[in-house]
Design a protein around this motif. Sequence first.
Motif, PDB file in Angstrom:
ATOM      1  N   GLU A 199      29.701  46.363  34.906  1.00  0.00           N
ATOM      2  CA  GLU A 199      30.866  47.239  35.052  1.00  0.00           C
ATOM      3  C   GLU A 199      31.334  47.697  33.680  1.00  0.00           C
ATOM      4  N   ILE A 222      38.138  53.294  42.480  1.00  0.00           N
ATOM      5  CA  ILE A 222      37.292  53.987  41.513  1.00  0.00           C
ATOM      6  C   ILE A 222      36.721  52.940  40.571  1.00  0.00           C
ATOM      7  N   ARG A 223      35.393  52.767  40.588  1.00  0.00           N
ATOM      8  CA  ARG A 223      34.736  51.790  39.716  1.00  0.00           C
ATOM      9  C   ARG A 223      33.530  52.460  39.074  1.00  0.00           C
ATOM     10  N   THR A 224      33.293  52.129  37.807  1.00  0.00           N
ATOM     11  CA  THR A 224      32.187  52.720  37.068  1.00  0.00           C
ATOM     12  C   THR A 224      31.292  51.620  36.487  1.00  0.00           C
ATOM     13  N   ARG A 251      23.884  55.390  34.987  1.00  0.00           N
ATOM     14  CA  ARG A 251      25.343  55.410  35.099  1.00  0.00           C
ATOM     15  C   ARG A 251      25.638  55.540  36.582  1.00  0.00           C
ATOM     16  N   SER A 290      28.771  55.078  39.863  1.00  0.00           N
ATOM     17  CA  SER A 290      30.186  54.952  40.199  1.00  0.00           C
ATOM     18  C   SER A 290      30.346  55.012  41.710  1.00  0.00           C
ATOM     19  N   TYR A 291      31.474  54.510  42.154  1.00  0.00           N
ATOM     20  CA  TYR A 291      31.877  54.766  43.534  1.00  0.00           C
ATOM     21  C   TYR A 291      33.357  55.080  43.539  1.00  0.00           C
ATOM     22  N   THR A 292      33.716  55.958  44.452  1.00  0.00           N
ATOM     23  CA  THR A 292      35.101  56.403  44.617  1.00  0.00           C
ATOM     24  C   THR A 292      35.362  56.511  46.111  1.00  0.00           C
TER      25      THR A 292
END
Length: 191
Positions: A96, A111-113, A127, A129-131
């Motif tokens: 993360e 929101i995580r990246t 890269r 992510s999820y949103t």
Amino acid sequence: MRLSVLLCCILFGNFLFSQTALNFFKPVDAAAITLPETAERKLIPLKYQAFQLDYAGIKKALQTAPLEFSEAARQHECIIALPLADGTFEDFAVWEIAILEPALAAEVPFIRTFAGESVLDKSKTVRLSYTLKGFQAMILKPDQGVEYIDRYADWQTEYYMVYDRQDIPADARNQLPATWEPDAATIAIDP
């Protein structure tokens, strides 16, 4: 004799290591995909592979990813198998990354990246992510090529497409995504 024992240990170790990757993607025939009425396809690459994603499963797995620069990140404790544009899979160690200020991150936990690298070729990075809108990933290859994992259509999180940057239609290459403001319908997707 020692050489054969060493070779067996290496092969067995590689076998065990490769078994630790989590795979949440299942190949599907794009013609068989049924989308919700609200779903809209905004980008249709010239060539792509279609997949069904266990979205809840990948989110849960990514929530266990270690923080970047930690010992756990260096030990590759979270390994995810990602599909590539040619239809094959490759294992990536992910961690993360914090791109939001802590106070803002606490307000938007949806929101995580993440970042990562291939376990086979450390020069290939990713890269992710999820949103509320779904999962996405960008795989950066050492030859400066780029592959994308994007939602097959907006307003759904079940189907995804994997494609190479070269396969984006010329008329869509310079289009920037529209700004997005969450509304009640969006938030209802993933409370």
